[in-house]
Scaffold this motif. Structure first.
Motif, PDB file in Angstrom:
ATOM      1  N   GLY A 165       1.889  26.511  22.898  1.00 16.97           N
ATOM      2  CA  GLY A 165       1.666  25.666  21.736  1.00 16.97           C
ATOM      3  C   GLY A 165       2.838  25.713  20.784  1.00 16.97           C
ATOM      4  N   VAL A 166       3.263  24.556  20.305  1.00 20.96           N
ATOM      5  CA  VAL A 166       4.387  24.454  19.372  1.00 20.96           C
ATOM      6  C   VAL A 166       3.870  23.871  18.056  1.00 20.96           C
ATOM      7  CG1 VAL A 166       6.655  23.433  18.929  1.00 20.96           C
ATOM      8  CG2 VAL A 166       6.027  24.145  21.247  1.00 20.96           C
ATOM      9  N   ILE A 167       4.068  24.608  16.980  1.00 16.50           N
ATOM     10  CA  ILE A 167       3.688  24.133  15.655  1.00 16.50           C
ATOM     11  C   ILE A 167       4.933  23.575  14.982  1.00 16.50           C
ATOM     12  CG2 ILE A 167       2.770  24.780  13.398  1.00 16.50           C
ATOM     13  CD1 ILE A 167       1.197  26.990  14.764  1.00 16.50           C
ATOM     14  N   GLY A 168       5.015  22.259  14.906  1.00 19.05           N
ATOM     15  CA  GLY A 168       6.163  21.611  14.283  1.00 19.05           C
ATOM     16  C   GLY A 168       7.140  21.041  15.289  1.00 19.05           C
ATOM     17  N   ALA A 169       7.197  19.715  15.383  1.00 21.20           N
ATOM     18  CA  ALA A 169       8.155  19.056  16.276  1.00 21.20           C
ATOM     19  C   ALA A 169       9.454  18.808  15.523  1.00 21.20           C
ATOM     20  CB  ALA A 169       7.578  17.757  16.813  1.00 21.20           C
ATOM     21  N   SER A 170       9.988  19.873  14.948  1.00 20.05           N
ATOM     22  CA  SER A 170      11.270  19.820  14.252  1.00 20.05           C
ATOM     23  C   SER A 170      12.390  19.743  15.282  1.00 20.05           C
ATOM     24  CB  SER A 170      11.433  21.078  13.400  1.00 20.05           C
ATOM     25  OG  SER A 170      11.403  22.233  14.236  1.00 20.05           O
ATOM     26  N   ARG A 171      13.638  19.728  14.806  1.00 21.01           N
ATOM     27  CA  ARG A 171      14.761  19.744  15.758  1.00 21.01           C
ATOM     28  C   ARG A 171      14.682  20.989  16.629  1.00 21.01           C
ATOM     29  NH1 ARG A 171      18.823  18.452  10.888  1.00 21.01           N
ATOM     30  NH2 ARG A 171      17.949  20.468  10.342  1.00 21.01           N
ATOM     31  N   THR A 172      14.413  22.135  16.009  1.00 24.41           N
ATOM     32  CA  THR A 172      14.313  23.377  16.781  1.00 24.41           C
ATOM     33  C   THR A 172      13.072  23.354  17.656  1.00 24.41           C
ATOM     34  OG1 THR A 172      15.399  24.524  14.957  1.00 24.41           O
ATOM     35  CG2 THR A 172      14.342  25.883  16.631  1.00 24.41           C
ATOM     36  N   GLY A 173      11.969  22.839  17.116  1.00 21.71           N
ATOM     37  CA  GLY A 173      10.753  22.753  17.906  1.00 21.71           C
ATOM     38  C   GLY A 173      10.940  21.902  19.149  1.00 21.71           C
ATOM     39  N   ARG A 174      11.657  20.791  18.998  1.00 18.15           N
ATOM     40  CA  ARG A 174      11.902  19.917  20.150  1.00 18.15           C
ATOM     41  C   ARG A 174      12.835  20.577  21.158  1.00 18.15           C
ATOM     42  NH1 ARG A 174      11.373  13.688  18.413  1.00 18.15           N
ATOM     43  NH2 ARG A 174       9.861  13.974  16.731  1.00 18.15           N
ATOM     44  N   ALA A 175      13.838  21.299  20.664  1.00 12.44           N
ATOM     45  CA  ALA A 175      14.735  22.004  21.586  1.00 12.44           C
ATOM     46  C   ALA A 175      13.974  23.077  22.359  1.00 12.44           C
ATOM     47  CB  ALA A 175      15.890  22.622  20.809  1.00 12.44           C
ATOM     48  N   TYR A 176      13.091  23.780  21.662  1.00 10.95           N
ATOM     49  CA  TYR A 176      12.293  24.831  22.317  1.00 10.95           C
ATOM     50  C   TYR A 176      11.338  24.243  23.345  1.00 10.95           C
ATOM     51  CZ  TYR A 176       8.472  28.161  22.946  1.00 10.95           C
ATOM     52  OH  TYR A 176       7.506  28.972  23.498  1.00 10.95           O
ATOM     53  N   LEU A 177      10.625  23.199  22.975  1.00  9.14           N
ATOM     54  CA  LEU A 177       9.646  22.651  23.918  1.00  9.14           C
ATOM     55  C   LEU A 177      10.327  22.062  25.147  1.00  9.14           C
ATOM     56  CD1 LEU A 177       9.241  19.260  23.859  1.00  9.14           C
ATOM     57  CD2 LEU A 177       8.391  19.793  21.589  1.00  9.14           C
ATOM     58  N   ALA A 178      11.550  21.543  24.977  1.00 11.34           N
ATOM     59  CA  ALA A 178      12.285  21.035  26.136  1.00 11.34           C
ATOM     60  C   ALA A 178      12.630  22.173  27.096  1.00 11.34           C
ATOM     61  CB  ALA A 178      13.556  20.323  25.678  1.00 11.34           C
ATOM     62  N   LEU A 179      13.047  23.318  26.532  1.00 12.99           N
ATOM     63  CA  LEU A 179      13.356  24.475  27.367  1.00 12.99           C
ATOM     64  C   LEU A 179      12.104  24.999  28.066  1.00 12.99           C
ATOM     65  CD1 LEU A 179      15.756  26.423  24.957  1.00 12.99           C
ATOM     66  CD2 LEU A 179      16.403  25.183  27.035  1.00 12.99           C
ATOM     67  N   ALA A 180      10.997  25.095  27.310  1.00 13.05           N
ATOM     68  CA  ALA A 180       9.755  25.600  27.890  1.00 13.05           C
ATOM     69  C   ALA A 180       9.236  24.667  28.989  1.00 13.05           C
ATOM     70  CB  ALA A 180       8.703  25.768  26.795  1.00 13.05           C
ATOM     71  N   ARG A 181       9.322  23.360  28.761  1.00 11.41           N
ATOM     72  CA  ARG A 181       8.870  22.394  29.772  1.00 11.41           C
ATOM     73  C   ARG A 181       9.751  22.449  31.014  1.00 11.41           C
ATOM     74  NH1 ARG A 181       9.055  17.139  29.099  1.00 11.41           N
ATOM     75  NH2 ARG A 181       7.352  16.828  30.574  1.00 11.41           N
ATOM     76  N   ALA A 182      11.061  22.693  30.803  1.00 13.09           N
ATOM     77  CA  ALA A 182      11.972  22.773  31.949  1.00 13.09           C
ATOM     78  C   ALA A 182      11.608  23.935  32.864  1.00 13.09           C
ATOM     79  CB  ALA A 182      13.406  22.916  31.466  1.00 13.09           C
ATOM     80  N   LEU A 183      10.986  24.971  32.302  1.00 16.71           N
ATOM     81  CA  LEU A 183      10.559  26.119  33.100  1.00 16.71           C
ATOM     82  C   LEU A 183       9.119  25.995  33.583  1.00 16.71           C
ATOM     83  CD1 LEU A 183      12.193  29.068  31.106  1.00 16.71           C
ATOM     84  CD2 LEU A 183      12.958  28.033  33.245  1.00 16.71           C
ATOM     85  N   GLY A 184       8.500  24.848  33.319  1.00 15.09           N
ATOM     86  CA  GLY A 184       7.184  24.585  33.886  1.00 15.09           C
ATOM     87  C   GLY A 184       6.007  24.818  32.972  1.00 15.09           C
ATOM     88  N   ALA A 185       6.246  25.089  31.694  1.00 19.65           N
ATOM     89  CA  ALA A 185       5.137  25.314  30.776  1.00 19.65           C
ATOM     90  C   ALA A 185       4.394  24.014  30.482  1.00 19.65           C
ATOM     91  CB  ALA A 185       5.654  25.928  29.469  1.00 19.65           C
ATOM     92  N   ARG A 186       3.118  24.130  30.181  1.00 20.50           N
ATOM     93  CA  ARG A 186       2.309  23.007  29.710  1.00 20.50           C
ATOM     94  C   ARG A 186       2.288  23.081  28.182  1.00 20.50           C
ATOM     95  NH1 ARG A 186      -2.699  23.701  30.547  1.00 20.50           N
ATOM     96  NH2 ARG A 186      -2.737  25.716  31.619  1.00 20.50           N
TER      97      ARG A 186
END
Length: 371
Positions: A165-186
């Motif tokens: 779960g990501v709280i805040g789709a900020s610039r950092t939040g988007r960078a983090y979720l992209a990395l997590a998704r690249a490793l297969g996270a939901r």
């Protein structure tokens, strides 16, 4: 202080209010030469000295600020009689600029976007460490437990198919979720300002805060520190986390009720990884320091070599746009002053710059051009 008066029709006189060590971290030699090619540069090493800055500002059209630079209030703005642009080499500008600056029509830009990648990488590193309980094993072995006892930990998990779960789709939040998704996270996101179209483009599920907390194995906080986000995660919210879940905070401690978090992690029910705290530096006797299920770093998530150089590159690129009459890419308005930045956070950033100065005084095998 070095430099000269602004020449009529020549490049804009630009005051760089940063100490030598920090300039070396921020500006690669080629980037510094790009700045000198479009600006008549005046350097103020004593960047926190209001007198030195006031003496340099008359006639300057551009001011470059950074961690520890004296706050530009009405008094200093009066000295900057021709000031048109303030280019901040960090993210949040509220500790360094007053409302008078915006009221006078001075444009402001900041380099916060360059911090997104390194902070996101640290948040991802925290995520992986918490999932695999690396911090618990490390603490157990270092504290002297025998091998068999040190091998005991809550269930470990892979990030593949992990609910994050990501709280805040900020610039950092988007960078983090992209990395997590690249490793297969939901990935699920809570952000009241994120549109359905943006969520679809990011490949994430939009949920309420309560649902995100209840359903995520790891929750990463990336929301801005605004008056309305004070203690966004309090006792009630933290209690919604499932047993064995983990919290990652590389944003600001402002967002999490630290007392409530301490109470929760003391039970051993959840784990946490933190780069930010209510009191910085973190006191030696602080309870977070002794808890085996908490991973700590001293507010250093953004301080990579590449990240610092990216800040300088972003700053110079903005000044190049300004001198060419092109729109700024990272300009901010007076609303940027609404971001809450504690005095403790500013002090940490200043002390980090001082530490860099000490490190920079040590000879290196490949000395860089003096900036």
């Amino acid at each position: 202080m070095t430099g000269s008066a602004d020449r009529p029709g020549g490049p804009p006189r630009t005051v760089v209010a940063l100490p030598a060590a920090l300039r070396r971290e921020l500006f690669a030699p080629g980037v510094w030469e790009r700045l000198r090619a479009v600006a008549d540069v005046t350097v103020v090493d004593a960047h926190s000295d209001r007198g030195a800055l006031a003496a340099a500002l008359p006639g300057a059209r551009v001011l470059v600020t950074g961690w520890g630079t004296a706050r530009i209030d009405g008094e200093l703005l009066a000295a900057g009689d021709r000031l048109e642009l303030v280019a901040h080499t960090g993210g949040a500008v509220s500790p360094y600029l007053g409302a008078e600056l915006f009221a006078r029509g001075v444009r402001v830009t900041q380099a916060g976007a360059a911090m997104a990648r390194p902070v996101a990488e640290v948040a991802l590193a925290f995520t992986l460490a918490l999932l695999h309980r690396v911090h618990r094993f490390d603490h157990a072995l270092r504290s002297g437990l025998d091998w068999e006892t040190a091998s005991v930990a809550p269930p470990r998990h892979e990030i593949l198919d992990c609910p994050v779960g990501v709280i805040g789709a900020s610039r950092t939040g988007r960078a983090y979720l992209a990395l997590a998704r690249a490793l297969g996270a939901r990935v699920s996101v809570y952000d009241p300002y994120l549109t359905a179209a943006d969520a679809a483009e990011l490949g994430v599920r939009q949920v309420s805060l309560d649902v995100l907390l209840a359903e995520s194995r790891v929750v990463a906080v990336h929301a801005p520190a605004l008056p309305e986000t004070r203690h966004l995660l309090g006792r009630r919210e933290l209690a919604l986390l499932a047993d064995g879940a983990a919290l990652v905070n590389t944003a600001r401690s402002w967002l999490v009720d630290e007392d409530a978090l301490i109470a929760e992690v003391r039970t051993g029910r959840i784990d946490a990884a933190l780069d930010v705290y209510d009191a910085e530096p973190l006191p030696l006797g602080h309870p977070l320091r002794s808890l085996p299920n908490v991973l700590l770093t001293p507010h250093q998530a953004a301080a990579t070599v590449q990240g610092r150089l990216a800040l300088g590159e972003s700053t110079v690129a903005e000044i190049e746009r300004f001198t060419a009459g092109r729109p700024l890419l990272h300009g901010v308005g007076a609303q940027a002053l609404d971001r809450v930045e504690s005095a403790e956070a500013s002090a940490v950033e200043a002390s980090a710059a001082e530490a860099s100065a000490v490190e920079a005084s040590t000879p290196h095998p490949h000395p860089r051009t003096e900036l």
